[in-house]
Motif scaffolding. Structure first.
Motif, mmCIF file in Angstrom:
data_model
loop_
_atom_site.group_PDB
_atom_site.id
_atom_site.type_symbol
_atom_site.label_atom_id
_atom_site.label_comp_id
_atom_site.label_asym_id
_atom_site.label_seq_id
_atom_site.Cartn_x
_atom_site.Cartn_y
_atom_site.Cartn_z
ATOM 1 N N HIS A 113 0.848 -1.190 0.000
ATOM 2 C CA HIS A 113 0.000 0.000 0.000
ATOM 3 C C HIS A 113 0.882 1.239 0.000
ATOM 4 O O HIS A 113 1.944 1.238 0.628
ATOM 5 N N GLN B 107 -6.451 5.545 2.214
ATOM 6 C CA GLN B 107 -6.115 4.650 1.127
ATOM 7 C C GLN B 107 -6.917 4.974 -0.135
ATOM 8 O O GLN B 107 -6.381 4.982 -1.248
ATOM 9 N N LYS C 252 0.764 -4.572 2.640
ATOM 10 C CA LYS C 252 -0.683 -4.377 2.679
ATOM 11 C C LYS C 252 -1.262 -4.854 4.008
ATOM 12 O O LYS C 252 -0.910 -5.903 4.523
#
Length: 297
Positions: free
Chosen positions: A17, A157, A98
């Protein structure tokens, strides 16, 4: 992960991420940073005023609404001149393993063609003009990061993904414009070459279109946009320059000059020449001869 470049292969192989490591609003009154680099990717957005961002190969002037995306480990420095303050919003982000249910970066890339193309370009830096959407996303991202909680993590996100996709779309659109501009340049250049080689013939726009393999209407439009004159205006100008040369440098009879430059009507040629030079062909030749005699003396 030690390398945080936006273009590293590991990002589309593993599960990562993006994560914002730093962000700030800053009003610079007068400032010059030394050259430096970050291990994170950085976005510098000019909210108001102007500044200069230098990389090792370019000096980039930026003003309100401009922003630059700098890849990790790209040396750069910011300069703000005294008397010209600059207000900026900067974020720095890297990539982490992640967590949670939000799609990994590689999954976003797999579902978005613009992101795929952006990663293939591997630009060390990208400078763009905001169409009034990037700042909105950046500001919302910073506001969410000031809050705490699991819901806010999800929003961060989402906004980061939105930001990267928006930038990727802009880069792809700019590249397409550049490609189209380069192609237009090629067609216009071919059209000019055809005119230079065939100016002494009876030419119509359809002939030029056929020569460069374009519809005459489209060719007319792009030629005028590029050259600030129509094809026929350009052809007439070129013919008149050739006529001036023939009148000044040869003994070809004036009544025959029109045929040498592709104009079948002598009367029309005389009208065009007078309009273009403010002299008749005879007056122009006499003046040219006087100048030659004067120069010889």
């Amino acid at each position: 992960m030690n390398n945080f470049s936006l273009y590293q292969d590991e990002l589309v192989a593993g599960h990562y991420h993006p994560k914002v490591n730093a962000y700030y609003f800053k009003q610079w009154q007068s400032h010059q940073m030394p050259f430096h680099s970050h291990k994170e990717v950085e976005i510098m957005y000019v909210i108001d005023g102007k500044c200069t961002v230098e990389t090792e190969d370019k000096r980039i002037s930026m003003k309100k609404g401009d922003f630059i995306l700098l890849d990790a480990n790209v040396p750069h420095r910011l300069t703000v001149e005294k008397g010209n303050p600059c207000r900026m919003l900067n974020i720095e982000f890297s990539f982490v393993q992640k967590e949670g249910r939000f799609p990994a970066f590689k999954e976003l890339v797999a579902e978005n063609e613009s992101l795929t193309q952006l990663l293939a370009l591997s630009y060390s830096y990208i400078v763009l003009k905001d169409p009034n959407e990037i700042y909105h996303t950046l500001k919302n991202l910073v506001l969410e990061m000031d809050k705490k909680g699991s819901e806010n993590e999800m929003m961060v996100q989402i906004l980061l993904a939105q930001l990267l996709i928006q930038i990727a779309r802009m880069v792809v659109e700019e590249n397409e414009k550049d490609c189209e501009f380069n192609q237009v340049n090629i067609y216009v250049k071919k059209a000019i070459e055809f005119l230079h080689q065939n100016y002494d013939c009876d030419i119509q726009i359809k002939d030029v279109g056929f020569a460069v393999n374009l519809h005459p209407g489209y060719l007319h439009r792009i030629f005028k946009n590029q050259m600030d004159c129509t094809i026929m205006e350009y052809l007439t100008s070129h013919r008149m320059e050739k006529a001036k040369m023939l009148l000044a440098d040869t003994d070809i009879p004036i009544i025959d000059i029109s045929h040498y430059v592709g104009i079948n009507s002598r009367q029309y040629f005389s009208l065009l020449f007078k309009k273009y030079t403010n002299k008749t062909p005879l007056e122009f030749r006499k003046l040219a001869l006087k100048n030659i005699v004067k120069y010889s003396s």
